[in-house]
Design an enzyme around this catalytic site. Structure first.
Site, PDB file in Angstrom:
ATOM      1  N   HIS A  30       0.831  -1.206   0.000  1.00 22.82           N
ATOM      2  CA  HIS A  30       0.000   0.000   0.000  1.00 22.82           C
ATOM      3  C   HIS A  30       0.863   1.252   0.000  1.00 22.82           C
ATOM      4  O   HIS A  30       1.246   1.748   1.066  1.00 22.82           O
ATOM      5  CB  HIS A  30      -0.892   0.004   1.249  1.00 22.82           C
ATOM      6  N   HIS A 261      -3.956   3.458  -3.320  1.00 23.30           N
ATOM      7  CA  HIS A 261      -4.147   2.940  -1.952  1.00 23.30           C
ATOM      8  C   HIS A 261      -3.404   1.621  -1.733  1.00 23.30           C
ATOM      9  O   HIS A 261      -2.626   1.498  -0.794  1.00 23.30           O
ATOM     10  CB  HIS A 261      -5.642   2.738  -1.643  1.00 23.30           C
ATOM     11  N   GLU A 405     -18.037  -2.332  25.036  1.00 25.23           N
ATOM     12  CA  GLU A 405     -17.222  -3.552  25.050  1.00 25.23           C
ATOM     13  C   GLU A 405     -16.122  -3.514  23.990  1.00 25.23           C
ATOM     14  O   GLU A 405     -15.010  -3.996  24.208  1.00 25.23           O
ATOM     15  CB  GLU A 405     -18.086  -4.799  24.834  1.00 25.23           C
ATOM     16  N   HIS A 467     -29.101 -13.633  25.721  1.00 23.02           N
ATOM     17  CA  HIS A 467     -28.135 -13.523  26.809  1.00 23.02           C
ATOM     18  C   HIS A 467     -27.452 -14.856  27.134  1.00 23.02           C
ATOM     19  O   HIS A 467     -26.709 -14.951  28.098  1.00 23.02           O
ATOM     20  CB  HIS A 467     -28.824 -12.992  28.075  1.00 23.02           C
TER      21      HIS A 467
END
Ligand SMILES: Cc1ncc(C[n+]2csc(CCOP(=O)(O)OP(=O)(O)O)c2C)c(N)n1
Ligand SMILES: [Mg+2]
Length: 654
Positions: A30, A261, A405, A467
């Site tokens: 790159h 890129h 999280e 859950h």
């Protein structure tokens, strides 16, 4: 105009041509980012970044995270130019080749200057927040002479689009991590084209909104780059320096487009770039003057380093701290806890057992630093005597991540990478999915990160399938270099904590229950969890079957064993708190534990992976659908995970 324009230009072009040639030779890589950010890098590494190539792991060095990891050639060029001994021009020429230190994306541990593995966009900037936090925490304990450095990161448009960056920058703003300085390679290009097709975010407004200092500059103007860094260093907030750049700067036909890129420039374009930038050196050669400037930059912090070394040597506590030395008898209290548990036949959930361990660990291991993503009251990660870290007082050991999280996972990595702390973080096991990309990097980098993941099965009951983790144990067992512990009682929980704290190169998951379990172990003389699996309750006579269980299901297996005994059927019960450690044991040991009779595995989760122990003579009692909402005990019964059903299953298989 910077006084050093000409010098910087040479230094930046040295980065550009080393990078472009290496990518050309590898026919892969790159170039856009190294070419576009070469000017910023020349100023940052040339004038400001405090590092010492001869002491690359210097604790008080400035950290640098290349969050836009695809631009790895920028980093490799810099290390070579700065004079790091572990990188030669041949390593540059071997870019992206199998076994080379100069991997496609920076890999922690391959080269001494790499502070972090990046590749998944957004992880780097987020872990940089963890590094900057660790710096403040250790600074608060030991003062400016010992720990007082900056954390810099370069990120691209991609890192800022990734959601994890939002979570992380909002924590950095909350914590006023003013020694964190992020350069945004604001080139308006990603792989698929211009940024406006996929984003209309006002990044400056966004960072300001979460408490950052922001500066916008022309990323090819040395004076502006210098001024921005100096302004950022004085800020009382973290700083975003938005650097307007041209991707692939210098490549006359390709610059400013996504073509540059992620593909080599091609011989023709490279030749035109040389012409345009007036570069006459041979490939992989650096003109003497540019090299001299770079090597001088490599030595610019030598005096600072020496002073630090002297200060550090005078402070034994600090040295022990940063070398992660555990105090003598660090786990004595844990051993006492195990002993006491057996005496009192303690019946608690393993999450509670974990907190009982933490009450001791936090007291006796000063490097422990914990936290939870808004579930401290459930994960029981907050131990006696802990103090929450705030912007007003960094001298604490508990982190309140909020409901973030993703950022917690990356920050845990940053804390561990910084060193001087042993980080753990908690959430519900099922939500570890939000941590997973960072957990994978922790495993890949070989970090001591400890995940306290509670509510580990359908035993959570009424909260239902959203859950209830099902495939999670199996999926982490499939991940290389991470230990999954699912302890069955207080003794095993304490053993798992002991192993996790000692596990310097492998992260650990503690999968812990919400529901109570009885004490099943009868002795503490050996850390049996260290072997991964062992016979916890032997058969009185020749075993007709082996029951293998983990966590909360071990007590079911032991009860089934008793019932089977009344039917004249003797079985061994194996507790298998950690498959990874069991698989690492000598085969003779494994055979002696598993026995030759039919094997029946009981685990309230996916059966995936267990068949390797079972073969075709036994079976796996688990759950291969999503869970169900109801009382924990009823959900267990619904899935056939009962003592009666274990007994019936054994009768069928023997
Ligand atoms: C999580 C993640 N998703 C996708 C990719 C693949 N990828 C690598 S670079 C890139 C584009 C990044 O654009 P930007 O950050 O602006 O870099 P630039 O093109 O400016 O160098 C993508 C999609 C990745 N590395 N990580
Ligand atoms: Mg871009």
């Amino acid at each position: 105009m910077s006084l050093n324009t000409q010098k910087y230009q040479q230094m930046a072009n040295a980065i550009r041509f080393l990078s472009a040639e290496a990518i050309e030779k590898a026919a892969s890589g790159h170039p856009g980012m190294p070419l576009g950010m070469a000017d910023v890098a020349a100023v940052l590494f040339g004038k400001y970044l405090n590092i010492n190539p001869n002491a690359p792991r210097w604790f008080n060095r400035d950290r640098f995270v290349l969050s836009a990891g695809h631009g790895s050639m920028l980093l490799y060029s810099l290390f070579y130019l700065l004079g790091y001994p572990d990188i030669s021009i041949d390593d540059i020429k071997n870019f992206r080749q199998l076994g080379s230190k100069t991997a496609g994306h920076p890999e922690y541990g391959h080269l001494s200057g790499i502070d972090m593995t990046t590749g998944p966009l957004g992880q780097g900037i987020s872990s940089a927040v963890g590094m900057a936090l660790a710096e403040r925490v250790i600074n608060a304990k030991f003062g400016d002479n010992l720990c007082n450095h900056y954390t810099y990161a370069i990120c691209g448009d991609g890192c800022l689009m990734e959601g994890i960056s939002e979570e992380a920058i909002s924590l950095a703003g909350l914590w006023k991590l003013n020694k964190l300085i992020v350069f945004w390679d604001n080139n308006n290009i990603t792989i698929d084209g211009t940024v406006d097709k996929a984003s209309c975010t006002d990044q400056i407004a966004r960072f300001k909104a979460v408490g950052w200092n922001t500066v916008s500059i022309n990323g090819h103007d040395y004076a502006e780059i210098e001024a921005a860094i100096e302004q950022a260093q004085k800020s009382d907030k973290p700083t975003l320096i938005a650097c307007k750049t041209t991707i692939g700067f210098g490549a006359p036909n390709k610059q400013g487009t996504s073509k540059v890129h992620g593909s080599p420039l091609g011989a023709e374009e490279l030749a035109l770039m040389k012409e345009k930038l007036g570069w006459t050196a041979e490939p992989f050669e650096v003109p003497t003057e540019a090299m001299a400037s770079w090597r001088a930059a490599g030595q610019k912090s030598a005096a600072l380093y020496q002073e630090w070394e002297k200060n550090a040597a005078e402070n034994n506590e600090f040295m022990a701290y940063i070398n992660n030395e555990l105090p003598k008898n660090w786990d004595k209290a844990l051993n006492e806890l195990k002993f006491q548990t057996i005496k009192e036949q303690t019946k608690v959930a393993t999450r509670k057992a974990s907190q009982m361990c933490l009450n001791n660990l936090v007291k006796f291991v000063p490097q422990m630093i914990g936290g939870s993503a808004d579930l401290a009251a459930s994960n029981l990660t907050f131990a006696e005597g802990m103090k929450t870290i705030t912007a007003a007082d960094y001298n604490g050991n508990n982190i309140m991540y909020g409901i973030r999280e993703h950022a917690m996972g990356a920050i845990l990595n940053g804390l561990a990478l910084h060193g001087g702390v042993i980080p753990y973080g908690g959430t519900f096991f099922v939500f570890s999915d939000y941590l997973r990309p960072s957990m994978r990097l922790a495993a890949l980098m070989g970090l001591r990160v400890i995940y306290v993941l509670t509510h580990d099965s359908i035993g959570v009951g009424e909260d239902g399938p959203t859950h209830q983790p099902i495939e999670h144990l199996a999926s982490y067992r499939a991940m290389p270099n991470i230990n999954v512990f699912r302890p069955c009682d207080v003794v095993e929980t304490a053993e798992a904590w002991q192993l996790a704290v000692l596990s310097e190169k492998t992260p650990s998951i503690l999968a812990l229950s919400r529901q109570n379990v009885p004490t099943l172990r009868s002795s503490t003389d050996e850390n049996k969890t260290a072997k991964g699996g062992y016979i916890i309750s032997p058969a009185a006579a020749a075993a007709k079957a082996t029951l293998i269980a983990t966590g909360t299901e071990v007590s079911l297996a032991v009860d089934a064993q008793k019932q089977l005994k009344t039917l004249g059927i003797d079985v061994n019960v194996v507790s298998m708190p950690c498959c990874e450690l069991f698989d690492a044991q000598p085969i003779e040991y494994q055979r002696s534990v598993l026995g030759t009779a039919p094997r029946i595995v009981i685990e309230a989760g996916s059966t995936f992976g267990w068949h390797k122990y079972v073969g075709d003579t036994g079976t796996v009692m688990g759950i291969d659908t999503f869970g169900a909402s109801g009382k924990g005990s009823e959900v267990y019964a619904h899935f056939g995970l009962t003592v009666d059903n274990i007994v019936a299953t054994v009768q069928k298989f023997i």
